[in-house]
Design a protein around this motif. Sequence first.
Motif, PDB file in Angstrom:
ATOM      1  N   GLY A 162      34.181  46.371  54.177  1.00  0.00           N
ATOM      2  CA  GLY A 162      34.637  47.700  54.516  1.00  0.00           C
ATOM      3  C   GLY A 162      35.806  48.194  53.688  1.00  0.00           C
ATOM      4  O   GLY A 162      36.413  49.219  54.024  1.00  0.00           O
ATOM      5  N   THR A 163      36.127  47.520  52.598  1.00  0.00           N
ATOM      6  CA  THR A 163      37.254  47.925  51.758  1.00  0.00           C
ATOM      7  C   THR A 163      36.872  49.134  50.909  1.00  0.00           C
ATOM      8  O   THR A 163      35.926  49.086  50.131  1.00  0.00           O
ATOM      9  CB  THR A 163      37.702  46.775  50.841  1.00  0.00           C
ATOM     10  OG1 THR A 163      37.818  45.568  51.595  1.00  0.00           O
ATOM     11  CG2 THR A 163      39.051  47.092  50.209  1.00  0.00           C
ATOM     12  N   ALA A 164      37.631  50.219  51.063  1.00  0.00           N
ATOM     13  CA  ALA A 164      37.353  51.454  50.325  1.00  0.00           C
ATOM     14  C   ALA A 164      37.869  51.357  48.895  1.00  0.00           C
ATOM     15  O   ALA A 164      38.734  50.531  48.575  1.00  0.00           O
ATOM     16  CB  ALA A 164      37.996  52.637  51.037  1.00  0.00           C
ATOM     17  N   GLY A 180      36.885  48.673  38.503  1.00  0.00           N
ATOM     18  CA  GLY A 180      36.344  49.669  37.588  1.00  0.00           C
ATOM     19  C   GLY A 180      35.137  50.406  38.114  1.00  0.00           C
ATOM     20  O   GLY A 180      34.400  51.016  37.348  1.00  0.00           O
ATOM     21  N   HIS A 181      34.931  50.356  39.426  1.00  0.00           N
ATOM     22  CA  HIS A 181      33.780  51.050  40.021  1.00  0.00           C
ATOM     23  C   HIS A 181      34.284  52.340  40.641  1.00  0.00           C
ATOM     24  O   HIS A 181      34.956  52.327  41.665  1.00  0.00           O
ATOM     25  CB  HIS A 181      33.119  50.167  41.072  1.00  0.00           C
ATOM     26  CG  HIS A 181      31.776  50.668  41.503  1.00  0.00           C
ATOM     27  ND1 HIS A 181      30.643  50.516  40.722  1.00  0.00           N
ATOM     28  CD2 HIS A 181      31.365  51.334  42.615  1.00  0.00           C
ATOM     29  CE1 HIS A 181      29.604  51.053  41.331  1.00  0.00           C
ATOM     30  NE2 HIS A 181      30.021  51.562  42.479  1.00  0.00           N
ATOM     31  N   THR A 190      32.872  52.376  50.255  1.00  0.00           N
ATOM     32  CA  THR A 190      33.338  50.996  50.347  1.00  0.00           C
ATOM     33  C   THR A 190      32.491  50.059  49.496  1.00  0.00           C
ATOM     34  O   THR A 190      31.354  50.364  49.141  1.00  0.00           O
ATOM     35  CB  THR A 190      33.287  50.518  51.805  1.00  0.00           C
ATOM     36  OG1 THR A 190      31.910  50.481  52.229  1.00  0.00           O
ATOM     37  CG2 THR A 190      34.086  51.436  52.719  1.00  0.00           C
ATOM     38  N   VAL A 191      33.055  48.881  49.240  1.00  0.00           N
ATOM     39  CA  VAL A 191      32.356  47.918  48.393  1.00  0.00           C
ATOM     40  C   VAL A 191      31.054  47.470  49.044  1.00  0.00           C
ATOM     41  O   VAL A 191      30.041  47.273  48.354  1.00  0.00           O
ATOM     42  CB  VAL A 191      33.259  46.710  48.058  1.00  0.00           C
ATOM     43  CG1 VAL A 191      33.641  45.914  49.297  1.00  0.00           C
ATOM     44  CG2 VAL A 191      32.593  45.797  47.029  1.00  0.00           C
ATOM     45  N   GLY A 192      31.036  47.325  50.373  1.00  0.00           N
ATOM     46  CA  GLY A 192      29.792  46.958  51.032  1.00  0.00           C
ATOM     47  C   GLY A 192      28.745  48.046  50.911  1.00  0.00           C
ATOM     48  O   GLY A 192      27.567  47.771  50.648  1.00  0.00           O
ATOM     49  N   GLY A 193      29.169  49.285  51.074  1.00  0.00           N
ATOM     50  CA  GLY A 193      28.244  50.399  50.899  1.00  0.00           C
ATOM     51  C   GLY A 193      27.720  50.481  49.482  1.00  0.00           C
ATOM     52  O   GLY A 193      26.540  50.782  49.266  1.00  0.00           O
ATOM     53  N   TRP A 194      28.591  50.218  48.512  1.00  0.00           N
ATOM     54  CA  TRP A 194      28.145  50.241  47.117  1.00  0.00           C
ATOM     55  C   TRP A 194      27.038  49.215  46.876  1.00  0.00           C
ATOM     56  O   TRP A 194      26.042  49.490  46.209  1.00  0.00           O
ATOM     57  CB  TRP A 194      29.316  49.942  46.178  1.00  0.00           C
ATOM     58  CG  TRP A 194      30.436  50.929  46.252  1.00  0.00           C
ATOM     59  CD1 TRP A 194      30.387  52.212  46.725  1.00  0.00           C
ATOM     60  CD2 TRP A 194      31.792  50.705  45.833  1.00  0.00           C
ATOM     61  NE1 TRP A 194      31.626  52.803  46.626  1.00  0.00           N
ATOM     62  CE2 TRP A 194      32.504  51.908  46.087  1.00  0.00           C
ATOM     63  CE3 TRP A 194      32.472  49.631  45.276  1.00  0.00           C
ATOM     64  CZ2 TRP A 194      33.865  52.044  45.794  1.00  0.00           C
ATOM     65  CZ3 TRP A 194      33.830  49.753  44.980  1.00  0.00           C
ATOM     66  CH2 TRP A 194      34.516  50.952  45.241  1.00  0.00           C
TER      67      TRP A 194
END
Length: 538
Positions: A162-164, A180-181, A190-194
């Motif tokens: 859940g880290t934005a 770099g994203h 968030t990284v999970g969503g990505w």
Amino acid sequence: MRRWNGWGDDATSMDLNPGARAMMAERLGPGHPGQDADRKKLLKKVPASRLPKHNLIQLDADTRFAMAFGESYGDWIRKRFGEVPPVPDGVAFPESREDVRTLLNLAQQNEWIVIPFAGGTSVAGHLDCPVSERPILSLNLSRLNKLQDLDTDSQLATFGAGTAGPDIEAQLRPHGYTLGHFPQSFEYSTVGGWVVTRSSGQQSLRYGRIEQLFAGGHMETPVGPLTIPTLPASSAGPDLREVVMGSEGRFGVLTEATVRVTPLPGHESFHAIFLPDWDSAENAVRTLVQRKLPLSMMRLSNAIETETNLTLAGHATVIGAMEKYLALRGCGEGKCMLMLGVTSDERTAKFALKEARRHLAYFGAVYIGTAMGSKWAANRFKGPYLRNTLWDEGYSADTIETAVDWPRVKPLMLAMEQTARDVFAEYGERVHAFTHLSHMYPQGSSIYSQYVWATAPGGFAPNFERWQKLKAAVARTIADHGGTASHQHGIGRDHAMHLDVEKGPLGMATLAELCRHFDPKKIMNPGKLLQDGGPWAK
């Protein structure tokens, strides 16, 4: 504070200058501002929860209502016009993978539906609650937001899913690293969503898409945990990272993601370059990306988007003088703007820019410098805020994106824009359609088209109908030209009906079998990725 019925922080806005207002009026006619719904009144329409009390689950209407929407146009007009969709019966905010496991076990035992939620930025219907007799639990992962480990030798960082975006960079930068994203939704996504939607950041040419960045992680599925180890490479069968990437909450809940990070660059700059016309511009960027120079970004706007962006920029006197200069250099009407990113150490950056400019000069390119590039970089995440301003002026906006091999790029780009014009012509209305190529590969390119039209009078129903027709018609056009159903936003519910064209019957059956394997009681995010009711969904 984040807007409840629009994009972003309510302290941030994007104004329309007089030239831009004139352009909208000329291209589209007058706008039709509507009366926005009152949130307090909408909360009274939220039905009572069907879930029992539990110390990990919140049942109040306010929290539940906030989890019922993403950021698609359909979500947007529901909130704006006061059309309350089905809402989750409860919201949990797990703080560990153990909390997620507890909640999934509870849902599995009681056959509750589970919808993972984090940044809430989906534009493809990933967060829609189905109409169901079963209770629905929203799993909000926003508290899983910490850097858990940093291996500087291997350049691997592990984050809670859940880290934005801003929190990722803020936690890496003190150590001298970046992920770099940078998708346009960077502020909140968030990284999970990505990972689970296969996202792509604006500088993917240097850092890679999330596929190249995701090294491993941990997913809690209804039938047990799935841990993906981090390995530099492996020939030990199919790569199980691919099961997690693009899974969109159908197989389980990603709780941690280990990603490949990069030392902070010594140099970063963005450069504006103009080319005479689309054909020369496309040939220029195609052959440039195939040279594999160490660039971080190429973003090519077609002539309509170039004109639109220059108008939106304001400063009419300065822009007018620049356009006169460009015309003298052969970049007049029909010119296309290329934004070039250079990110590396100073020496490599100097070499890459020199070689890129030398290459582009063969195609009639005119180099303008970094002033416009710096302005773009400063506002790179503010584009979605324009939706708020357009809405207030009585206009609607949406985007549709795809990717295709190079020989099909121009025909598909033109067809997507024309299809939109044809759809709105059925209503006696016009649409302002324009396009850029934002992610380029030696094989082909993404195509990112934007559409602006006058909001229809009459509230939710007529606007929803027009939007659905637009999406469906452009999706058929994309499929007819061999494009992907989604390059960077995932499938969700909005694109699920078009996935089978790309995957084929056996491919769809394979995905359905994975759903049955990880989720035998069908509790995970139903209707997303795989359309409900299809032959593979049985």
